[in-house]
Design a protein around this motif. Structure first.
Motif, PDB file in Angstrom:
ATOM      1  N   SER A  17      -2.335   4.302  -3.709  1.00  0.00           N
ATOM      2  CA  SER A  17      -2.062   2.948  -4.514  1.00  0.00           C
ATOM      3  C   SER A  17      -2.211   1.449  -3.700  1.00  0.00           C
ATOM      4  CB  SER A  17      -0.479   2.842  -5.585  1.00  0.00           C
ATOM      5  OG  SER A  17      -0.392   4.106  -6.260  1.00  0.00           O
ATOM      6  N   VAL A  18      -2.469   0.774  -4.670  1.00  0.00           N
ATOM      7  CA  VAL A  18      -2.344  -0.809  -3.822  1.00  0.00           C
ATOM      8  C   VAL A  18      -2.288  -1.966  -4.992  1.00  0.00           C
ATOM      9  CG1 VAL A  18      -3.554  -2.942  -2.330  1.00  0.00           C
ATOM     10  CG2 VAL A  18      -5.021  -0.417  -2.150  1.00  0.00           C
ATOM     11  N   GLU A  60      -6.431  -0.094  -6.534  1.00  0.00           N
ATOM     12  CA  GLU A  60      -7.315  -0.146  -5.442  1.00  0.00           C
ATOM     13  C   GLU A  60      -8.099   0.706  -5.826  1.00  0.00           C
ATOM     14  OE1 GLU A  60      -4.997   2.454  -8.274  1.00  0.00           O
ATOM     15  OE2 GLU A  60      -4.374   1.075  -7.226  1.00  0.00           O
ATOM     16  N   VAL A  97     -10.392   0.661  -1.905  1.00  0.00           N
ATOM     17  CA  VAL A  97      -9.840   1.695  -1.135  1.00  0.00           C
ATOM     18  C   VAL A  97      -9.831   3.088  -2.192  1.00  0.00           C
ATOM     19  CG1 VAL A  97      -7.315   2.733  -1.018  1.00  0.00           C
ATOM     20  CG2 VAL A  97      -7.751  -0.112  -0.781  1.00  0.00           C
ATOM     21  N   PHE A 126       0.718  -1.316  -0.162  1.00  0.00           N
ATOM     22  CA  PHE A 126      -0.019  -0.274   0.205  1.00  0.00           C
ATOM     23  C   PHE A 126       1.129   0.921   0.010  1.00  0.00           C
ATOM     24  CE2 PHE A 126      -2.297   3.281   1.701  1.00  0.00           C
ATOM     25  CZ  PHE A 126      -3.115   3.813   0.915  1.00  0.00           C
TER      26      PHE A 126
END
Length: 644
Positions: A452-453, A466, A471, A437
């Motif tokens: 950002s994931v 994301e 998220v 993450f």
């Protein structure tokens, strides 16, 4: 907070509603979010990793009602000065009740300690615990058992105010012992890395120090909207230099980071010069890791305006600079760092985020965000960069070749993003591959930027997720918040945003995340995310993986208790074997940008029904093992053997 802001907007001093001005113009629009989301959702079939789960921001019901506050240099009178870096977040079980609590650091105002009540609920115990640290300009916090008495002590860093060491009294309350500890360093402090560099069983502290970016002029914070003011207290701060980001060009502004050796009894001695660790520059963070496999923890030290430093630990007696030899090219504006084994080959790799290279361009969302900022060479020139042609103008990802050398593979593994700060690492889908993450933003006066994931696609590369994992977009589609009021017909008439305007306005700008931590906050067996926002309340991103995968979620948490080594086992190397797979993690406490936490290691087991074995190589050099069909979905506590 939304209700508070709404009330504020309809309760101006005159009784009239306040006009809203969005900066930059159009920052509140979300059409581009929908377009980005559609593009990412179209990649779902490209994932080998499990992605049929999601996060939900449950901050309102969590009880974590913390509000991060900023100084005017980062808001109403914004300038590119290091105040905009934000602050850290750290996690530990401060009261030994078996649940992990959360400590969030503010820049201008009280920090917050939130006790975990279980089931995803928390209560504010800041005042009772005695850790508000109200007056100093805060930076970050680290938890560790510095006196080996079994509980989590707290070290908090500040800008030009003595850092504070809070001794845990064993019941979740703390005593400030800063003045007698030797850790009350007073300058432009940043992250504190806690590790046992000489392997004597006592945890030492490496404090990263940013070069001087403030003057001696002290100002009051005036730009906060009334709904966010602190009752009975007006924060103060040091006025920042307008040319702060040219600070590396002025030798008198450079600073050395500091190494403090634990002498026992909560007393620390500055041994920076004694061990030869003279790391000079603008450093915001660092990580301790044994890259060369000799059993001694080395230091990788970030420089946010120049070349990073790699210091090899020579038997706990001295540190040797091997920066250019091992890492000849490093990010020019390094901000966050995490060492971890992304490809499960048993070697520690390392990811770094580069924020300052990206600050030169206000890109709108799009594919160019995945490009390195190569234009800096021509736009800024060597006179400003002082790069010697050895800089990476973007994130870096160093794959460990296993022979003491590294290969930079950030583009190949899709580790680039735009405006990154800190990164946190954890196995978000419990498949045995560590995910990332990245707290990503610039906030006011820039556009909104999504966090950002990066889902680890079986060690091949990282996949952007994301939007897929919920998220982004944020809860309720939020992009902006009120930052400050302008009286363009009065006191603020000279403000740059008052040009062509008259009367009173509320300036709204972008929300943004600066730091994060990944842990199981509700005890359901999957990993959640808590962020520390910039000038706003945190996100409490709760995963539904345990429900989405059901009985397929298998994990093991490993908690270490050192005896010959430090009590926390910091520096221990843990290898778990299950279902024919081997996973390796190092207990380094590194939870994300700037901060350090005290919590178990979490191993996703990719559906394995049992664990065949766990091996721990302790900092003392002792190796211990546990085996024999260890049960899954539990916390395994391992104590270091007393003898070799």
């Amino acid at each position: 907070m939304a209700a508070v802001w709404a009330a504020f907007l309809t309760a101006a001093p005159t009784g009239a509603a306040q006009e809203i001005v969005y900066i930059p113009e159009g920052v509140e629009t979300s059409e581009w979010i929908a377009q980005e989301r559609a593009l990412q959702m179209a990649t779902r079939d490209d994932f080998d990793a499990f992605i049929d789960f999601a996060f939900e921001d449950r901050q309102p019901e969590s009880g974590i009602d913390f509000l991060h506050r900023i100084v005017d240099d980062a808001g109403k009178f914004y300038k590119p000065v290091h105040y905009d870096h934000g602050n850290g977040v750290a996690v530990a079980d401060v009261d030994s009740d078996g649940r992990l609590d959360v400590y969030l650091v503010s820049q201008a105002g009280p920090n917050g300690l939130f006790r975990n009540l279980g089931g995803g609920r928390f209560e504010d115990v800041t005042a009772a615990a005695g850790v508000a640290a109200l007056e100093p300009v805060g930076v970050t916090a680290s938890f560790a058992d510095l006196d080996n008495d079994g509980d989590a002590d707290l070290y908090v860093t500040h800008v030009r105010s003595p850092n504070r060491l809070f001794r845990n009294d064993g019941d979740g309350t703390f005593t400030d012992i800063s003045a007698v500890s030797g850790l009350d360093y007073n300058d432009h402090s940043s992250g504190a890395v806690i590790f046992d560099y000489d392997r004597d069983g006592l945890l030492d502290v490496f404090l990263t120090v940013v070069g001087q970016y403030t003057s001696d002029e002290i100002l009051e914070v005036t730009g906060t909207v009334e709904a966010e003011r602190i009752d009975g207290f007006t924060p103060r701060y040091r006025f920042g230099y307008d040319d702060a980001f040219q600070g590396h060009l002025f030798p008198e502004r450079l600073r050395e980071s500091r190494l403090f050796r634990n002498e026992g009894g909560n007393r620390f001695a500055d041994v920076t010069a004694e061990v030869g660790l003279r790391d000079v520059g603008f450093s915001g963070d660092a990580t301790a890791t044994d890259f060369n496999g000799d059993g001694w923890p080395d230091l990788y030290v970030l420089d946010m305006q120049g070349h990073d430093g790699y210091w090899v630990n020579d038997g706990g007696e001295r540190f040797v600079d091997r920066s250019e030899e091992v890492f000849p090219d490093t990010p020019w504006g390094a901000m966050g760092v995490k060492s971890f084994d992304y490809d499960n080959d048993g070697d520690m790799d390392m990811m770094l985020t580069d924020m300052h290279s990206d600050m030169s361009l206000n890109l709108f969302a799009g594919p160019d965000e995945k490009l390195k900022a190569a234009w800096l060479v021509e736009e800024w020139g060597e006179e400003l960069l002082r790069s010697e042609g050895r800089s990476i103008f973007g994130n870096a990802f160093y794959r460990n070749r296993g022979d003491g050398s590294f290969e930079e593979v950030s583009d190949a593994v899709n580790a680039e993003n735009f405006w990154p700060w800190g990164l946190s690492v954890g196995d978000l889908n419990a498949d045995g591959w560590l995910d990332v993450f990245v707290a990503t933003s610039m906030s006011f006066p820039f556009r909104y930027q999504v966090n950002s994931v990066l889902v680890n696609n079986a060690g091949d590369r990282f996949m952007d997720a994301e939007y897929i994992l919920g998220v982004e977009p944020r809860r309720g589609g939020r992009l902006v918040k009120p930052w400050f009021r302008l009286d363009c017909g009065g006191i603020d008439r000279e403000h740059q945003e008052c040009a062509g305007r008259n009367g009173e306005f509320i300036v709204w700008g972008a929300l943004g995340t600066r730091s994060s931590v990944i842990f199981d906050l509700d005890g359901d067996g999957d990993l959640d995310i808590v962020t520390n926002e910039f000038g706003a309340s945190p996100q409490v991103l709760v995963s539904n993986l345990a429900d989405a995968r059901g009985d397929d979620v298998r994990y093991l948490q490993v908690e270490l208790v050192g005896t010959r080594s430090n009590r926390d086992g910091l520096g221990a190397r843990v290898t778990v074997t299950a279902g024919g797979n081997r996973w390796t993690q190092v207990m380094d406490g590194k939870s994300g940008y700037l901060s350090q936490s005290r919590m178990p290691l979490y191993f996703g087991l990719d559906g394995a029904d049992s664990v065949e074995g766990v091996e721990v190589v302790w900092p003392s050099g002792v190796t211990s093992t546990a085996g024999g069909a260890i049960g899954v979905n539990r916390t395994l506590t391992l104590t270091e053997p007393d003898a070799r």
